[in-house]
Every structure is written in C-alpha cells, then in structure tokens.
Design a protein around this motif. Structure first.
Motif, PDB file in Angstrom:
ATOM      1  N   LEU A  61       7.444   5.139  10.044  1.00 29.94           N
ATOM      2  CA  LEU A  61       7.611   5.473  11.578  1.00 29.94           C
ATOM      3  C   LEU A  61       7.011   3.705  11.795  1.00 29.94           C
ATOM      4  N   LEU A  62       6.252   3.738  11.641  1.00 29.30           N
ATOM      5  CA  LEU A  62       5.557   2.558  12.138  1.00 29.30           C
ATOM      6  C   LEU A  62       5.823   0.887  11.289  1.00 29.30           C
TER       7      LEU A  62
ATOM      8  N   GLY B 181      17.235   0.308  10.375  1.00 37.35           N
ATOM      9  CA  GLY B 181      17.492   0.804   8.311  1.00 37.35           C
ATOM     10  C   GLY B 181      16.366   1.301   7.702  1.00 37.35           C
ATOM     11  N   LEU B 182      15.258   1.366   7.592  1.00 32.56           N
ATOM     12  CA  LEU B 182      13.975   0.892   6.765  1.00 32.56           C
ATOM     13  C   LEU B 182      13.663   2.498   6.888  1.00 32.56           C
ATOM     14  N   LEU B 183      14.579   3.427   8.341  1.00 32.70           N
ATOM     15  CA  LEU B 183      14.428   4.987   7.632  1.00 32.70           C
ATOM     16  C   LEU B 183      14.654   5.406   6.042  1.00 32.70           C
ATOM     17  N   ALA B 184      16.024   4.616   5.918  1.00 35.44           N
ATOM     18  CA  ALA B 184      17.140   5.439   5.481  1.00 35.44           C
ATOM     19  C   ALA B 184      16.153   4.660   3.921  1.00 35.44           C
TER      20      ALA B 184
ATOM     21  N   PRO C 210       1.102  11.498   3.934  1.00 34.10           N
ATOM     22  CA  PRO C 210       1.363   9.841   5.651  1.00 34.10           C
ATOM     23  C   PRO C 210       2.469   8.971   5.858  1.00 34.10           C
ATOM     24  N   LEU C 211       3.237   9.381   4.383  1.00 30.63           N
ATOM     25  CA  LEU C 211       3.749   8.188   4.107  1.00 30.63           C
ATOM     26  C   LEU C 211       5.071   7.919   5.207  1.00 30.63           C
ATOM     27  N   ILE C 212       5.326   9.300   6.341  1.00 26.19           N
ATOM     28  CA  ILE C 212       6.150  10.070   6.613  1.00 26.19           C
ATOM     29  C   ILE C 212       5.681   8.902   8.683  1.00 26.19           C
ATOM     30  N   PRO C 213       4.644   8.860   9.040  1.00 25.47           N
ATOM     31  CA  PRO C 213       4.286   8.392   9.975  1.00 25.47           C
ATOM     32  C   PRO C 213       3.949   6.798   9.631  1.00 25.47           C
TER      33      PRO C 213
ATOM     34  N   LEU D 279       0.618  -1.142   0.150  1.00 26.68           N
ATOM     35  CA  LEU D 279      -0.360   0.240  -0.530  1.00 26.68           C
ATOM     36  C   LEU D 279       0.755   1.129   0.114  1.00 26.68           C
ATOM     37  N   LEU D 280       1.505   1.150   0.764  1.00 29.06           N
ATOM     38  CA  LEU D 280       2.660   2.559   0.805  1.00 29.06           C
ATOM     39  C   LEU D 280       3.402   2.287   0.170  1.00 29.06           C
TER      40      LEU D 280
END
Length: 313
Positions: free
Chosen positions: A122-123, A131-134, A116-119, A56-57
């Motif tokens: 983070l989830l 590492g997914l944040l990078a 909305p992809l930012i929060p 989805l994201l």
C-alpha cells in the motif's frame, strides 16, 4: 516436536529461517526486479528509494511463497514421499522432513514473510500509483494459489503457467513503481523471462515426478513424462527468446534487449541434457543448474543492455 530447539542461538535461528526461504532461488527475483528497473530507465524514470523497497518486497514475496510451498507439500505428503529429491534444486528445503522445524512453525514463518507485504505494498502504491495494487494482489494470489487448496495449481499442471505469470508481474511491477503507469516493454520482456523461469520449474519437477504422482500432485512432469517434459522445455526456451526477438523487430523493445539471447546456448544445453537423461533424473543436476543460469543470464543481460542504452541516450 518443538518449533525450534531452545538451544539455538539467535544467529543459528536467523540462519535457519534464511535456509527455510531457499535463498538460492531468490536471485531470479532480484534479476526480474533489475530488468523492470532497466525498462523504466529507458523512459528516464528511476527513483533509488522506491527501487530498493521494490527489491526487498519482491524477494520477501518469493521467500514467503517458497516457505508456503514447503508447508503445503508437507501437508499433502509430497516432500515426505520424495526420497529422490535433488537438493537444492528439487524437493523443497527438506527441513521439515529432517525434523529441524515443525509444520506449524513453517506456516508461521510464511505468514511473517507474506502478511507485511500488504501494508508495504500500500505504501508503494501510494508512491507509484493505484495500478500497483492490482499487480501486488495478482502476485500474492498466484503465490497462494500455486500450492494452497482448493486451487493447488501446481497439482493441476498449471504450476509452470502460474510461475511464468508471477515473474512477468515482478518485471511489470518493478517498472510500474518507477513510471507510475503500465507499459508494453516490461510486459513483453517480463513474459520472456517468465517463460525461462517456468523452464526451471519444469525441469526441477522431473526428479520429483514419481513422488508427486504417488500423492496425487499432477505436475506437468507427471503428466508428460520425462521425454514429454524435455520437448516442452525446448518449446518454452525457443518461445522465450522468440518473444525478445519479436519485441525488438516490432519496435516494442530497443535492440539492446537482444543481449538476452546470450542465454540461448545455456537453455539449449539444458534442453539437450534433459532429453538425454529424462529416464535417469539423478543425472539432471547440471541441466537444472544450467536452467537457473539461463534465466538469470537472460534477465541480467537484457537489464544491462537496456541500462547502458538509457545511460548513453
């Protein structure tokens, strides 16, 4: 011009916003996610809930990037100048140029898709690992830098490189969410898929080249010309499949990944058509369709092969 006609029903509004995302191109993101999930499956790590959220994201990110690209191409005049656009393959959604939506509304819709992809990211990172944040930050950065100033990578001949990196990151990210760490397999196969996605952008830029050049949008198709783009297309096609073969030969990927070679005839046919009709871009629609098919066939075939191998292991 109003943002949207007040006479539209909610269903018509929903359908219009769906059209703004250029949904026909979202399939390649779904394919990239499935490939990442398949590479994770070879390590026995697939969680259905996070897999669905990842799909989805990733599709939201791609949709937002498409809308953002329409916004910036409206600002720089590229889409307005493009009277030879070959919808749905090139020239954007054309909804701004047709007076259906406004430029400000397009910007707002891009924000609604991307912010909305930012929060949500983070989830996912909380479940999958930091590492997914990078990966997410790099993906959003590429989506912005592709068409937005001051970088405007698409106008500097770097759009294809940015697109290849972005879709490789989709594969890597989908795998990472499941494994919780980085691995070589998704990076290798993601790079192969990314190269074929870059081919889609390259061939779609050929009919747009004249209009892009008029507004200073120096894409690779503008810089190389039609025949130069055709030669590069062939190189990228062979390189994409060479990456798969090399990954299998070196033991990075299982032999099941060779299923991706099923896409090679489609890519070669597209390359031949591009070379033949480079000077007559109005005849390139079949080659554009073949390019999209090749990327999806490669990704889905590798995903199916890896998934089957994992199930039988």
């Amino acid at each position: 011009m109003p943002a949207l006609s007040p006479s539209l029903s909610w269903r018509q509004r929903a359908a219009l916003h769906w059209r703004m995302t250029r949904p026909g191109f979202l399939l390649i993101t779904l394919t990239a996610c499935l490939l990442g999930l398949a590479t994770a499956a070879t390590a026995g790590a697939v969680r259905p809930a996070t897999a669905v959220l990842t799909l989805l994201l990733a599709c939201m990110a791609h949709a937002g990037a498409n809308v953002l690209n329409d916004f910036h191409d409206a600002l720089n005049g590229a889409d307005a100048a493009n009277d030879g656009a070959m919808f749905p393959f090139s020239g954007g959604s054309r909804l701004i140029q047709q007076g259906v939506v406004s430029v400000p509304h397009t910007a707002r819709w891009a924000a609604w898709l991307l912010l909305p992809l930012i929060p949500a990211g983070l989830l996912l990172a909380w479940h999958g690992g930091p590492g997914l944040l990078a990966v997410g930050a790099a993906g959003l950065g590429l989506a912005w830098a592709y068409s937005a100033p001051p970088l405007r990578l698409m106008s500097r001949g770097l759009g294809e490189l940015a697109v290849a990196a972005a879709w490789a990151l989709v594969v890597v990210g989908a795998d990472f969410v499941q494994r919780g760490h980085f691995a070589v397999l998704p990076a290798a196969l993601g790079a192969a898929l990314g190269l074929l996605v870059a081919c889609i952008l390259l061939i779609n830029g050929v009919p747009d080249a004249a209009a892009d050049a008029r507004v200073g949008k120096r894409t690779l198709a503008v810089r190389l010309g039609g025949h130069g783009a055709a030669r590069l297309y062939g190189v990228l096609t062979l390189l994409a499949q060479g990456v798969v073969v090399t990954a299998v030969w070196t033991g990075v990927a299982p032999r099941a990944a060779l299923a991706g070679l099923l896409a090679l005839p489609l890519s070669l046919a597209a390359a031949a058509l591009l070379g033949r009709h480079a000077a007559a871009p109005t005849r390139l629609k079949p080659a554009m369709a073949l390019s999209i098919a090749a990327a999806n066939v490669q990704g889905l075939a590798m995903a199916a092969g890896l998934g089957l191998a994992a199930a039988l292991a």
